[in-house]
Design a protein around this motif. Structure first.
Motif, short mmCIF file in Angstrom:
data_model
loop_
_atom_site.label_atom_id
_atom_site.label_comp_id
_atom_site.label_asym_id
_atom_site.label_seq_id
_atom_site.Cartn_x
_atom_site.Cartn_y
_atom_site.Cartn_z
N GLY A 16 16.68 -2.58 10.55
CA GLY A 16 17.77 -2.92 10.37
C GLY A 16 18.53 -1.64 9.36
N SER A 17 18.69 -0.97 8.88
CA SER A 17 18.49 0.24 8.73
C SER A 17 19.08 1.74 9.85
N SER A 18 18.42 1.59 10.83
CA SER A 18 18.02 2.11 11.75
C SER A 18 18.11 3.70 11.23
N ALA A 19 17.15 4.01 9.96
CA ALA A 19 17.14 5.45 8.95
C ALA A 19 15.83 5.81 9.62
N GLN A 20 15.69 7.11 9.38
CA GLN A 20 14.04 7.19 9.60
C GLN A 20 13.83 7.13 8.63
N ALA A 21 12.07 7.33 8.50
CA ALA A 21 11.21 6.82 6.87
C ALA A 21 11.67 7.73 5.65
N ALA A 22 11.69 7.41 4.50
CA ALA A 22 12.15 7.95 3.26
C ALA A 22 11.03 8.76 3.22
N ASP A 23 11.43 9.94 3.00
CA ASP A 23 10.55 11.08 2.78
C ASP A 23 11.25 11.59 1.04
N ILE A 24 10.31 10.73 -0.10
CA ILE A 24 10.48 10.86 -1.47
C ILE A 24 9.64 12.19 -2.17
N THR A 25 9.72 12.04 -3.76
CA THR A 25 9.02 12.50 -4.35
C THR A 25 8.49 11.76 -6.30
N ILE A 26 7.50 11.30 -6.55
CA ILE A 26 7.18 11.02 -6.91
C ILE A 26 7.11 11.18 -8.38
N ASN A 43 0.68 4.47 -2.84
CA ASN A 43 -0.04 3.91 -1.61
C ASN A 43 1.13 2.36 -0.90
N LEU A 44 1.80 1.51 -2.07
CA LEU A 44 2.86 0.47 -2.17
C LEU A 44 4.18 1.04 -0.57
N ALA A 45 4.85 2.48 -0.99
CA ALA A 45 5.96 2.90 -0.30
C ALA A 45 5.28 3.49 0.95
N GLU A 46 3.86 3.73 0.65
CA GLU A 46 3.96 4.69 2.20
C GLU A 46 3.35 3.54 3.42
N ARG A 47 2.44 2.40 2.70
CA ARG A 47 2.14 1.32 3.34
C ARG A 47 2.75 0.29 3.82
N GLU A 48 4.26 -0.05 2.89
CA GLU A 48 4.65 -0.73 3.37
C GLU A 48 5.79 -0.94 3.92
N PHE A 49 6.60 0.83 3.77
CA PHE A 49 7.65 1.03 4.19
C PHE A 49 7.35 1.83 5.02
N GLU A 265 15.67 0.72 1.39
CA GLU A 265 14.23 0.46 1.68
C GLU A 265 13.45 0.48 0.46
N LEU A 266 13.75 1.44 -0.33
CA LEU A 266 12.73 1.12 -1.59
C LEU A 266 13.17 0.43 -2.64
N ILE A 267 14.32 0.39 -2.58
CA ILE A 267 14.78 -0.03 -4.25
C ILE A 267 14.66 -1.42 -4.39
N THR A 268 14.30 -1.98 -3.78
CA THR A 268 13.64 -3.94 -4.42
C THR A 268 12.36 -3.00 -5.18
N LEU A 269 11.61 -2.01 -4.15
CA LEU A 269 10.05 -2.53 -4.88
C LEU A 269 10.13 -1.56 -5.90
N PHE A 270 10.89 -0.34 -6.54
CA PHE A 270 11.24 0.24 -7.28
C PHE A 270 11.79 -0.54 -8.38
N GLU A 271 12.73 -1.94 -8.32
CA GLU A 271 13.35 -2.67 -9.41
C GLU A 271 12.65 -3.76 -8.98
N ASN A 272 11.74 -4.09 -8.24
CA ASN A 272 10.75 -5.34 -9.02
C ASN A 272 9.05 -5.22 -9.50
#
Length: 315
Positions: A16-26, A43-49, A265-272
């Protein structure tokens, strides 16, 4: 069991977002539970998103400053302890999102039960007895050793001020060494029959590893708790005063506000994302005591807890 790679919800978000997969640093602080949480999130961010996630060590001030910049140097803090770093949170509140309370923790000072029984101590005020203090002096410098936390921990600064508030500053030398080294000393001291006093907090594997006693303190009183951190004032130690117990800690996840546009797309994970204290204690025990690899443990735990993972994904 639902597939781990690209769940239906994650795929829908990506398409839906037509965006490239996120590249983030924790950003990863030094304590075990933060490392465990970071591995779970990675692992969740990589496997699920399909995200690309880098784990980078850092102190609280460094991680928050990087998150606030919005440049992607660091995007997520997996375990923010409050009130420990309330000043940092307040400073960056316009550019860093603080999530809801995930779980609560307790902080204080501990000895082993063997030490408590041997010396007849149960309260922090018992340590103010000069004869008791001598028992903790293993290097002969005239002061007992007291581990207050690792270098860079806000809690270590607070513990130094609290020592003064309890009349311990002239009797004990506050040590700031790596947590793993400090906790290794517990076993060493126990084998030698020597006492050791140290900062402790829950959830933590150390309570499963040793029989510990958290020393009693006067109940928390805001009127007797005035803590100023070094980044707030160079004269923080002189201007601070603490003479009661910590109030219960509230632990949060925090993330850069820039992710709302860069990786929505990762905000829901971080909020939940909301592990319980029992989950966190088990993770740290498996890693620190059993010697499990953090990444392997995260993968296994995610596979074994699909219902919890679904809630964190908002499914």
């Amino acid at each position: 069991m639902k597939p781990l790679i690209y769940s239906a919800a994650a795929a829908a978000l990506l398409i839906g977002s037509s965006a490239q997969a996120a590249d983030i640093t924790i950003g990863v602080p030094s304590w075990p539970s933060a490392k465990a949480g970071a591995a779970i999130l990675k692992n969740l961010a990589e496997r699920e998103f399909g995200a690309s996630v880098t784990l980078t060590p850092g102190t609280n001030p460094v991680i928050f400053a990087a998150m606030a910049s919005g440049k992607g140097d660091m995007d997520v803090h997996p375990e923010v302890w409050l009130p420990n770093i309330q000043g940092i949170v307040d400073e960056y509140q316009d550019n860093v999102v603080l999530g809801k309370t995930m779980f609560q923790g307790e902080q204080g000072d501990c000895v082993t039960k063997a030490t408590a029984d041997k010396l007849g101590i149960s309260s922090i005020t018992d340590l103010a007895n000069p004869e008791i203090a001598k028992q903790f002096d293993s290097d002969g410098d005239g002061k007992g050793e007291f581990w207050v936390g690792a270098t860079g921990w806000a809690s270590a600064n607070t513990e130094k001020v609290k020592m003064r508030g309890y009349g311990l500053a002239d009797l004990y030398e506050p040590e700031t060494i790596d947590e793993a080294l400090a906790y290794a000393r517990i076993g060493e001291k126990e084998k030698k029959g020597e006492p050791y006093v140290f900062y402790c907090y829950t959830p933590h594997h150390i309570f499963a590893q040793y029989d510990l006693v958290m020393l009693e303190e006067p109940a928390h009183d805001d009127a007797k708790w005035n803590m100023i951190q070094p980044d707030e004032d160079p004269q923080w130690y002189e201007k601070s005063s603490v003479s009661t117990a910590w109030k219960p800690a509230e632990i949060h996840l925090a993330y850069s506000k820039s992710l709302e546009e860069r990786a929505p797309e990762l905000i829901t994970l971080f909020e939940n994302y909301s592990p319980t204290s029992d989950m966190v204690a088990d993770w740290t025990y498996q890693i620190a005591v059993k010697g499990r690899d953090e990444n392997e443990l995260a993968q296994e735990w995610i596979a074994d807890h699909p219902d919890v993972v679904d809630k964190w994904l908002g499914l």
